[in-house]
Design an enzyme around this catalytic site. Structure first.
Site, PDB file in Angstrom:
ATOM      1  N   LYS A   1     -21.054 -45.015  44.523  1.00 60.47           N
ATOM      2  CA  LYS A   1     -21.810 -46.010  44.043  1.00 60.47           C
ATOM      3  C   LYS A   1     -21.242 -47.371  43.878  1.00 60.47           C
ATOM      4  CE  LYS A   1     -24.207 -42.002  44.916  1.00 60.47           C
ATOM      5  NZ  LYS A   1     -24.491 -41.307  43.614  1.00 60.47           N
TER       6      LYS A   1
ATOM      7  N   TYR B   1     -28.561 -36.946  36.773  1.00 57.28           N
ATOM      8  CA  TYR B   1     -28.589 -37.057  38.468  1.00 57.28           C
ATOM      9  C   TYR B   1     -29.028 -35.054  39.077  1.00 57.28           C
ATOM     10  CZ  TYR B   1     -26.407 -37.134  42.638  1.00 57.28           C
ATOM     11  OH  TYR B   1     -26.401 -36.714  44.362  1.00 57.28           O
TER      12      TYR B   1
ATOM     13  N   ASP C   1     -21.637 -40.234  32.130  1.00 59.57           N
ATOM     14  CA  ASP C   1     -21.448 -40.525  33.340  1.00 59.57           C
ATOM     15  C   ASP C   1     -22.241 -41.617  33.508  1.00 59.57           C
ATOM     16  OD1 ASP C   1     -22.950 -40.512  35.961  1.00 59.57           O
ATOM     17  OD2 ASP C   1     -23.270 -38.519  36.623  1.00 59.57           O
TER      18      ASP C   1
ATOM     19  N   ARG D   1      -1.435 -32.375  45.570  1.00 57.78           N
ATOM     20  CA  ARG D   1      -1.900 -32.203  44.498  1.00 57.78           C
ATOM     21  C   ARG D   1      -2.248 -31.941  43.265  1.00 57.78           C
ATOM     22  NH1 ARG D   1      -1.892 -26.978  43.778  1.00 57.78           N
ATOM     23  NH2 ARG D   1      -1.677 -26.047  45.510  1.00 57.78           N
TER      24      ARG D   1
HETATM   25  C1  LIG Z   1     -24.394 -39.672  42.585  1.00 58.59           C
HETATM   26  C2  LIG Z   1     -24.355 -39.773  41.536  1.00 58.59           C
HETATM   27  C3  LIG Z   1     -24.160 -38.565  41.124  1.00 58.59           C
HETATM   28  C4  LIG Z   1     -22.243 -37.333  41.938  1.00 58.59           C
HETATM   29  O1  LIG Z   1     -21.665 -38.082  43.351  1.00 58.59           O
HETATM   30  P1  LIG Z   1     -21.309 -37.722  44.414  1.00 58.59           P
HETATM   31  O2  LIG Z   1     -20.185 -38.722  44.060  1.00 58.59           O
HETATM   32  O3  LIG Z   1     -22.586 -37.920  45.143  1.00 58.59           O
HETATM   33  O4  LIG Z   1     -20.897 -36.356  44.435  1.00 58.59           O
HETATM   34  C5  LIG Z   1     -23.060 -38.184  39.606  1.00 58.59           C
HETATM   35  N1  LIG Z   1     -24.257 -39.003  38.815  1.00 58.59           N
HETATM   36  C6  LIG Z   1     -24.403 -39.677  39.185  1.00 58.59           C
HETATM   37  C7  LIG Z   1     -25.728 -40.849  38.217  1.00 58.59           C
HETATM   38  C8  LIG Z   1     -24.660 -40.321  40.577  1.00 58.59           C
HETATM   39  O5  LIG Z   1     -25.502 -41.394  41.466  1.00 58.59           O
END
Ligand SMILES: *Cc1c(COP(=O)(O)O)cnc(C)c1O
Length: 378
Positions: free
Chosen positions: A194, A97, A169, A45
Site C-alpha cells: 500500500k 483487514y 497493523d 532465504r
Molecule cells: C492489504 C492489507 C493487508 C494484506 O496485505 P497484502 O500485501 O495484500 O498481502 C493487511 N492489512 C491491511 C490493513 C491491508 O490493507
C-alpha cells in the site's frame, strides 16, 4: 533525524563496495564461503543484502529493534502468528483487514489458534475478552473501511498488565504519521503493498519487532517458513519509501479538500474520516498520529447509486487496494467485504451504499471535479 531525512538516510544507504548511491539489487541465491562456515551471507532465504537494507530501513522508521521483509502483507501476518503455539488465544480488532480475518478464522483455527474479534476502540471490550490462554492483542487503527480508532496507550496498559504481546497493523497510517512502538507496541507490521510501496507495482509485507529476543524468534520463523521478499521487490520498496513523506503530505492536503467538498453536498449521508472533528476517534487519533491519512468512506444512500458513481469516475480507478499515487475507488460491500454476511456487515456499519476512496497525488481540483460529475450522474 527527522522523518523526511530518515526516509532517505535511514537503514543501510548505498553500497560500500562501489560507492553506488542506491543499494544494488543483489540478485543471488547463494554465496561463496571462505572455508566451511566462514561467510557473511550464506543463502538468500536466510539473508540477502538488498532485503537487509530494506529491513534495516523499516526498523529505523518504526523505531524498533529489527525488521523483516516478506512476500506479502499476509505472509508477514502469518509469520507473526507463527510466534504462537497451538492452544494460544489472540484478541483481534473486529473490523481487521478481510484477509487477516480469513487467515485467522479459516486457516489458523485448524492449528488450534483460538481467536476473538472485539471492538478494540473500547478498552473494556478487550479486558472482557481476556482468557487464561490469551497471549496477544492484534490491533488495526485506523480500520478499513470505517476508519475506527483504537487508543494505543490504553491497549498497551492492558497488554502489560496481562503479560500479552501487543501487535499493530500500521498499514493505513504508515510510519510517516504513526509509530505504535512509541506507545508500547511490541510488533508493528505493514502491507507494504500500500503506502510504503506507493506505486501499485509491488506486493510485500514488513514486520518490525522491539527486542532482540523477538528478533531472534521471528528470524527463525522467516528462515524456516520461507515467505521472504525477493531482491527486486525489496529494491522497488526502498525506492517507493524514499518519497513516502512527500506523498503522504500531498495526500493529506488533497484529502482534506475532498472531505470539505463531500461535506458541502446534501446527498451524502455520512462521511468517515478521522480528520473530521465529528469522527468518534478524532481526539484519540490526534493524540497518537501526526496525520489523518488519505482514506475516506462515505455513504451515497444505496448500493445502486454507489455502483453508478463508481462507473462514472475517470481519475478514481475502480480497484481494490489503496495507498498508491493513483486515486482508487471501491465498494466495500461488493468488493473487499463481500465475503462477510450482509447482517454482519450492516452490524459493522458497512452499508450497501458505502463508497471508499484512496486519495492519490493527482491535482486536487481534478479529483474534486471528477467526484462531482460522478455524484451528479449517480
Ligand atoms: C492489504 C492489507 C493487508 C494484506 O496485505 P497484502 O500485501 O495484500 O498481502 C493487511 N492489512 C491491511 C490493513 C491491508 O490493507
Amino acid at each position: 533525524m527527522k522523518k523526511k531525512t530518515q526516509l532517505i538516510h535511514g537503514g543501510i544507504v548505498g553500497d560500500k563496495h562501489t560507492g553506488a548511491v542506491s543499494v544494488p539489487i543483489y540478485q543471488v541465491s547463494t554465496y561463496k564461503q571462505d572455508g566451511v562456515g566462514n561467510f557473511q551471507y550464506e543463502y538468500s532465504r536466510t539473508g540477502n543484502p538488498t532485503r537487509e537494507a530494506l529491513e534495516s530501513l523499516i526498523a529505523d522508521l518504526e523505531q524498533g529493534h529489527a525488521g523483516f521483509a516478506f512476500g506479502s502483507g499476509m505472509a508477514a501476518i502469518s509469520a507473526v502468528i507463527m510466534l504462537f503455539d497451538s492452544g494460544d488465544h489472540i484478541i483481534f480488532t473486529d473490523d481487521v483487514y478481510g484477509g487477516t480475518y480469513r487467515l485467522m478464522s479459516k486457516v489458523m483455527t485448524r492449528f488450534n489458534i483460538d481467536v476473538t474479534f472485539v471492538d478494540t476502540s473500547k478498552p473494556e471490550a478487550i479486558t472482557e475478552a481476556i482468557k487464561e490462554n490469551t497471549k496477544a492483542i492484534f490491533v488495526e487503527t485506523p480500520t478499513n473501511p470505517l476508519l475506527k480508532i483504537t487508543n494505543f496507550n490504553e491497549v498497551s496498559k492492558i497488554a502489560n498488565e496481562h503479560n500479552l504481546l501487543f501487535v499493530v497493523d500500521n498499514t493505513f497510517a504508515t510510519p510517516y504519521w504513526q509509530n505504535p512502538m512509541i506507545h508500547g507496541a511490541h510488533i508493528v507490521l505493514h502491507s507494504a503493498t500500500k503506502y510504503l510501496g506507493g506505486h501499485s507495482d509491488v506486493v510485500a509485507g514488513l514486520v518490525v519487532v522491539n527486542s532482540a529476543e523477538l528478533a531472534e524468534k521471528l528470524h527463525f520463523i522467516q528462515n524456516s517458513v520461507g515467505g521472504i521478499l525477493g531482491p527486486q521487490d525489496s529494491w522497488l520498496l526502498m525506492r517507493g519509501i524514499k518519497t513516502l513523506g512527500l506523498r503522504m503530505e500531498q495526500t493529506e492536503k488533497t484529502t482534506a479538500k475532498i472531505v470539505e467538498y463531500l461535506s458541502s453536498r446534501d446527498d451524502i449521508q455520512s462521511i468517515y474520516y478521522p480528520g473530521l472533528e465529528s469522527h468518534p476517534g478524532h481526539d484519540v487519533h490526534k493524540s497518537q498520529s501526526t496525520g489523518f491519512g488519505g482514506m475516506i468512506s462515505f455513504d451515497v444512500g444505496s448500493g445502486e447509486r454507489a455502483e453508478k458513481v463508481l462507473r462514472e469516475t475517470t481519475y478514481f480507478t475502480l480497484a481494490e487496494s489503496l495507498g498508491a499515487v493513483e486515486s482508487l475507488i471501491s465498494l466495500p460491500a461488493k468488493m473487499t467485504h463481500a465475503s462477510i454476511p450482509r447482517d454482519r456487515r450492516l452490524e459493522l456499519g458497512i452499508t450497501d451504499g458505502l463508497v471508499r476512496i484512496s486519495v492519490g497525488i493527482e491535482d486536487a481540483e481534478d479529483l474534486i471535479e471528477d467526484l462531482k460529475q460522478a455524484l451528479n450522474q449517480g
